[in-house]
Design a protein around this motif. Structure first.
Motif, PDB file in Angstrom:
ATOM      1  N   THR A 131       0.845  -1.332   0.063  1.00  0.00           N
ATOM      2  CA  THR A 131      -0.263   0.074  -0.004  1.00  0.00           C
ATOM      3  C   THR A 131       0.952   1.319   0.021  1.00  0.00           C
ATOM      4  OG1 THR A 131      -0.306  -0.065   2.453  1.00  0.00           O
ATOM      5  CG2 THR A 131      -1.808  -1.414   1.259  1.00  0.00           C
ATOM      6  N   THR A 132       0.245   2.389  -0.215  1.00  0.00           N
ATOM      7  CA  THR A 132       0.878   3.595  -0.195  1.00  0.00           C
ATOM      8  C   THR A 132       1.562   3.925   1.093  1.00  0.00           C
ATOM      9  OG1 THR A 132      -0.639   4.413  -1.911  1.00  0.00           O
ATOM     10  CG2 THR A 132       0.431   6.201  -0.775  1.00  0.00           C
ATOM     11  N   GLN A 133       1.004   3.618   2.008  1.00  0.00           N
ATOM     12  CA  GLN A 133       1.316   3.970   3.481  1.00  0.00           C
ATOM     13  C   GLN A 133       2.565   3.182   3.765  1.00  0.00           C
ATOM     14  OE1 GLN A 133      -1.584   2.742   6.443  1.00  0.00           O
ATOM     15  NE2 GLN A 133      -0.523   4.116   7.929  1.00  0.00           N
ATOM     16  N   GLN A 134       2.378   1.984   3.373  1.00  0.00           N
ATOM     17  CA  GLN A 134       3.533   0.963   3.666  1.00  0.00           C
ATOM     18  C   GLN A 134       4.916   1.612   2.920  1.00  0.00           C
ATOM     19  OE1 GLN A 134       1.997  -2.870   2.495  1.00  0.00           O
ATOM     20  NE2 GLN A 134       1.934  -3.573   4.568  1.00  0.00           N
ATOM     21  N   LEU A 135       4.548   1.767   1.745  1.00  0.00           N
ATOM     22  CA  LEU A 135       5.845   2.411   0.693  1.00  0.00           C
ATOM     23  C   LEU A 135       6.474   3.836   1.430  1.00  0.00           C
ATOM     24  CD1 LEU A 135       7.281   2.158  -1.662  1.00  0.00           C
ATOM     25  CD2 LEU A 135       5.689   3.568  -2.881  1.00  0.00           C
ATOM     26  N   THR A 136       5.461   4.478   2.033  1.00  0.00           N
ATOM     27  CA  THR A 136       5.831   5.563   2.538  1.00  0.00           C
ATOM     28  C   THR A 136       6.601   5.273   3.714  1.00  0.00           C
ATOM     29  OG1 THR A 136       3.861   6.906   2.022  1.00  0.00           O
ATOM     30  CG2 THR A 136       5.002   8.051   3.575  1.00  0.00           C
TER      31      THR A 136
END
Length: 72
Positions: free
Chosen positions: A2-7
């Motif tokens: 997810t975008t949160q994990q990537l961030t």
């Protein structure tokens, strides 16, 4: 991923980069003198070395927190 994990992973990488950059500049700015310097002998290079050391540990803390958040 997810975008949160990537961030969170990017922030961990930035923290690790800050740690190594801070260590590099702390060694570069240090004048190979003892770590205890009286207040009358504080120089700009000494202050820069201390700030670099603090920044490096802040980067390590940021990386550790982000890795913890990623795996929790």
């Amino acid at each position: 991923m997810t975008t949160q994990q990537l961030t969170i992973l990017l922030m961990a990488a930035a923290g690790a980069g800050l740690f190594f950059a801070g260590r590099y500049f702390a060694k570069k700015f240090s004048s190979e003198e003892p770590t205890f310097i009286p207040a009358t002998m504080v120089t700009a290079r000494g202050i820069a070395s201390y700030v670099s050391t603090v920044a490096s540990w802040a980067g390590a803390l940021l990386a550790a927190v982000c890795v913890f958040l990623f795996f929790s």
